[in-house]
Every structure is written in C-alpha cells, then in structure tokens.
Design a protein around this motif. Structure first.
Motif, PDB file in Angstrom:
ATOM      1  N   ASN A 268      61.567 -13.771  14.844  1.00 26.05           N
ATOM      2  CA  ASN A 268      62.976 -13.633  14.467  1.00 26.05           C
ATOM      3  C   ASN A 268      63.918 -14.232  15.502  1.00 26.05           C
ATOM      4  N   LYS A 269      63.361 -14.875  16.530  1.00 22.98           N
ATOM      5  CA  LYS A 269      64.155 -15.419  17.622  1.00 22.98           C
ATOM      6  C   LYS A 269      64.177 -16.938  17.664  1.00 22.98           C
ATOM      7  N   ILE A 270      63.350 -17.584  16.861  1.00 23.62           N
ATOM      8  CA  ILE A 270      63.188 -19.033  16.951  1.00 23.62           C
ATOM      9  C   ILE A 270      64.113 -19.748  15.965  1.00 23.62           C
ATOM     10  N   LEU A 271      64.768 -20.794  16.458  1.00 19.38           N
ATOM     11  CA  LEU A 271      65.697 -21.575  15.656  1.00 19.38           C
ATOM     12  C   LEU A 271      65.284 -23.041  15.675  1.00 19.38           C
ATOM     13  N   PHE A 272      65.496 -23.712  14.562  1.00 19.13           N
ATOM     14  CA  PHE A 272      65.235 -25.154  14.520  1.00 19.13           C
ATOM     15  C   PHE A 272      66.364 -25.880  15.254  1.00 19.13           C
ATOM     16  N   GLY A 273      65.981 -26.699  16.203  1.00 17.43           N
ATOM     17  CA  GLY A 273      66.919 -27.576  16.904  1.00 17.43           C
ATOM     18  C   GLY A 273      66.172 -28.854  17.201  1.00 17.43           C
ATOM     19  N   LYS A 296      53.016 -19.702  10.104  1.00 12.69           N
ATOM     20  CA  LYS A 296      52.881 -19.091   8.790  1.00 12.69           C
ATOM     21  C   LYS A 296      54.071 -19.523   7.942  1.00 12.69           C
ATOM     22  N   GLU A 297      53.869 -19.643   6.640  1.00 13.78           N
ATOM     23  CA  GLU A 297      54.936 -20.150   5.782  1.00 13.78           C
ATOM     24  C   GLU A 297      56.176 -19.268   5.805  1.00 13.78           C
ATOM     25  N   SER A 298      55.975 -17.960   5.827  1.00 11.33           N
ATOM     26  CA  SER A 298      57.120 -17.052   5.870  1.00 11.33           C
ATOM     27  C   SER A 298      57.909 -17.211   7.165  1.00 11.33           C
ATOM     28  N   ILE A 299      57.215 -17.518   8.234  1.00  9.97           N
ATOM     29  CA  ILE A 299      57.871 -17.698   9.530  1.00  9.97           C
ATOM     30  C   ILE A 299      58.501 -19.084   9.627  1.00  9.97           C
ATOM     31  N   ARG A 300      57.886 -20.056   9.011  1.00  7.83           N
ATOM     32  CA  ARG A 300      58.472 -21.398   8.988  1.00  7.83           C
ATOM     33  C   ARG A 300      59.865 -21.348   8.347  1.00  7.83           C
ATOM     34  N   GLU A 301      60.010 -20.548   7.308  1.00 10.92           N
ATOM     35  CA  GLU A 301      61.308 -20.410   6.647  1.00 10.92           C
ATOM     36  C   GLU A 301      62.332 -19.777   7.588  1.00 10.92           C
ATOM     37  N   LYS A 302      61.893 -18.801   8.361  1.00 15.56           N
ATOM     38  CA  LYS A 302      62.786 -18.197   9.359  1.00 15.56           C
ATOM     39  C   LYS A 302      63.203 -19.235  10.400  1.00 15.56           C
ATOM     40  N   TYR A 304      63.236 -22.538  10.117  1.00 16.34           N
ATOM     41  CA  TYR A 304      64.040 -23.621   9.569  1.00 16.34           C
ATOM     42  C   TYR A 304      65.493 -23.210   9.321  1.00 16.34           C
ATOM     43  N   TRP A 305      65.706 -21.994   8.778  1.00 10.39           N
ATOM     44  CA  TRP A 305      67.102 -21.681   8.446  1.00 10.39           C
ATOM     45  C   TRP A 305      67.480 -20.201   8.455  1.00 10.39           C
ATOM     46  N   LYS A 306      66.550 -19.304   8.182  1.00  8.67           N
ATOM     47  CA  LYS A 306      66.945 -17.904   8.022  1.00  8.67           C
ATOM     48  C   LYS A 306      67.480 -17.286   9.317  1.00  8.67           C
ATOM     49  N   ASN A 307      66.823 -17.555  10.435  1.00  6.56           N
ATOM     50  CA  ASN A 307      67.298 -16.983  11.694  1.00  6.56           C
ATOM     51  C   ASN A 307      68.660 -17.551  12.085  1.00  6.56           C
ATOM     52  N   ALA A 308      68.827 -18.847  11.947  1.00  2.05           N
ATOM     53  CA  ALA A 308      70.109 -19.474  12.289  1.00  2.05           C
ATOM     54  C   ALA A 308      71.204 -19.028  11.334  1.00  2.05           C
ATOM     55  N   ASN A 309      70.854 -18.851  10.079  1.00  2.00           N
ATOM     56  CA  ASN A 309      71.827 -18.380   9.091  1.00  2.00           C
ATOM     57  C   ASN A 309      72.414 -17.038   9.524  1.00  2.00           C
ATOM     58  N   LYS A 310      71.579 -16.192  10.087  1.00  2.00           N
ATOM     59  CA  LYS A 310      72.027 -14.889  10.571  1.00  2.00           C
ATOM     60  C   LYS A 310      72.876 -15.034  11.840  1.00  2.00           C
ATOM     61  N   VAL A 311      72.415 -15.852  12.767  1.00  4.31           N
ATOM     62  CA  VAL A 311      73.116 -16.009  14.039  1.00  4.31           C
ATOM     63  C   VAL A 311      74.516 -16.584  13.835  1.00  4.31           C
ATOM     64  N   PHE A 312      74.628 -17.598  12.978  1.00  2.04           N
ATOM     65  CA  PHE A 312      75.915 -18.271  12.772  1.00  2.04           C
ATOM     66  C   PHE A 312      76.721 -17.717  11.595  1.00  2.04           C
TER      67      PHE A 312
END
Length: 321
Positions: A268-273, A296-302, A304-312
């Motif tokens: 839940n801490k990793i962001l795509f940059g 894992k596919e569920s984590i790849r989604e986090k 790619y965008w889910k974690n950053a979506n929450k942060v920003f």
C-alpha cells in the motif's frame, strides 16, 4: 490505467545544457546519451561526437531534435497510448542561495488549466528563498490547481530534516498535501552522497503527524533502510523513478528486498513513478519492462494507480464503478 507521480514536461527536461551547473558536467555525460537515444541517435553517434566537439554543442543538436519530436500534441498521444491518466509535472526550484526570485509557477498553472485532469502539478520550494518561496507554493496549492510539492535536497545542499524545510512541512501538513522528496543517490561531485539518505525523512515524519512524504527514486542504494522506514511510518510512500525497470527486477541489483516486500508488507506504499524522459526510455517500453516485475496482479493495480489515487485524492475509483 497508470498515474505517473515522478516526471516533468518535455520542454523542461530538454532545456539547454547551460542550465546544468558547469561544475557537474558529469550529469551531461550521464544523461546525454540517454536523451540522444530518445532522439534516435545511437550510443556510438553520441560518443563519437563528444570526442571531437564540446558536449554543449552536441546537446544542442539533441535538444533540437527532441523539441520537434516531443510537441505537446505528440506527448499527450504517447501518454494516451500508454494509458497514463495522470502525469506529474515537477516544477522544481533549484539553487543554493536566495539571490534569485522563486521559480515561476504561473506557466505550469496555465498548463494545468488548459489540460484539466491530465497532470499533477508539484510546486517547487526553495528553503534559501524563505517566505517568498513559501508564498509561491501556498498560492500554487490553494489557487492554481497544484496537488503536491517537490523538493530536491541535494540541489539545495541541505538534508531533508534541515529546519529550513520545516515551514514547508507545516504548510503541507496543514493543507494535507503530499510532498515528493528526492531520496536516492546524487551525482554531484561536491555534494555528499548521503545527503539524500532516507533516514533524513524520519524527523519530519515524527514532527508532523499528518505529513505525507513520497520518497522519490526508491531510496536506492539504501533499500533496507528505506524498507524499515516504510514499515514504521504510516504516511511514508515510495516510487522507483529514474531507474530502468529491468534493473530494479534484476537479482543482486540492490532492489531485491524492495521487490520482495512490494508483494506483501509495503503493497500500500508503492507508487508508479518513471522519469522516463530523464532516463531516455520511451514510456511504452518503460511500462513493458515493469510488466515483467513479479508483482501479484492485485498489487500491480495498487502500484499503477490505486495508491497514488488515494495519496493525491484524485477520485479515480469512482470511474471504475
């Protein structure tokens, strides 16, 4: 879809080489061949020319080609083709003294207005410019559509826990705005390699309970220390920008622990940059290499965008329903 939280605009990246501190010509030699490849040159073409010509002259030819290849229309198409729904614009404020005015933030504000819901504006702060810089950042965040702040400690000659940064941290804490902080190796010969060590993020995280920090560039080569920080501090995040993805996934490259824990404790801490413009790798090729990561596919989604979506606080989850 993908949110890229570490990047800039092509016109900022491919500016004249005279903008780079002449004391650090090694940066030109490091990134020059990468940008030349992005412009369609081979490594041999680039290195053969700098054997007989000043590197500044060679880079001017590279920049001319890149300016033509990376017009805004072409740039936006590249992002669309790679499903980049938000792309960062790091509007840095460089310099180690307060002799100049704060970096202009109006131009990027116009870009944000012209292309709504396309870019994430990161306001640049310079601690040496004090209150004047802080005023510019506050205006960017409250009036001009910026969603984050960016600081490069090595460019300022200060560690991230220097008290000169604290007025900025207080502002970000107050406004609930994330701040991206360079937290990896720097190549300035006159600057300590340890100036950007992840441990320098600890004091701000302890002193500002709501402050969200993105450790830019992954903390390499101090990955164990970076992981320890991520496990301890709830509001600390990380991206792996400015490193070629295939090397991040390569065994014994120093990233092994990062890849291991990305599938579990720090998912839940990793962001795509990417900083794909800096490393000279087309974004579609960059993503192809990331696809080879053992996530894992569920984590790849986090990632790619889910974690950053929450942060920003972008609200993209609503588009998925």
């Amino acid at each position: 879809m993908i949110i890229d939280c570490s990047n800039t605009l092509p016109e900022f990246q491919f500016q004249g080489s005279d903008e780079i501190n002449p004391k650090n010509e090694n940066y030109k030699k490091l990134f020059g061949p990468r940008w030349a490849r992005l412009a369609g040159w081979t490594n041999d073409e680039f290195f053969n020319r700098i054997k007989t010509e000043p590197i500044d002259n060679v880079m001017k030819d590279v920049y001319t080609k890149l300016e033509a290849d990376f017009s805004m229309d072409k740039f936006l198409k590249m992002l669309d083709d790679s499903n980049i729904v938000y792309h960062a614009i790091h509007n840095m404020d460089y310099g180690r003294d307060g002799s100049e005015a704060p970096a202009d933030h109006d131009y990027v504000a116009q870009i944000l207005q012209e292309y709504p819901n396309r870019f994430i504006g990161f306001a640049g702060f310079n601690p040496h410019k004090g209150t004047e810089s802080l005023k510019v950042v506050r205006k960017a965040l409250t009036e001009q559509g910026y969603k984050a702040v960016v600081i490069p400690p090595y460019e300022h000659g200060l560690k991230a826990d220097d008290r000169k940064y604290y007025p900025l941290y207080a502002l970000c804490d107050e406004l609930e705005i994330p701040i991206w902080i360079h937290s990896s190796i720097n190549y300035y010969k006159e600057t300590s390699v340890f100036l950007d060590h992840p441990s320098n993020l600890e004091a701000p995280l302890m002193d500002f309970k709501n402050l969200k920090i993105i450790a830019g560039h992954g903390g390499w080569p101090w990955i164990p220390d970076m992981i320890a920080m991520l496990l301890k501090y709830e509001n600390l995040y990380v991206d792996t920008s400015a490193f070629r993805p295939r090397y991040v996934a390569e065994p014994n490259s120093g990233w092994d622990m990062f890849m291991y824990y990305s599938n579990s404790l720090i998912q839940n801490k990793i962001l795509f940059g990417s900083d794909w413009l800096t490393i000279g790798l087309p974004i579609n090729e960059f993503i192809t290499e990331v696809e080879e990561w053992p996530l894992k596919e569920s984590i790849r989604e986090k990632f790619y965008w889910k974690n950053a979506n929450k942060v920003f606080k972008l609200g993209l989850e609503n588009k998925q329903k």
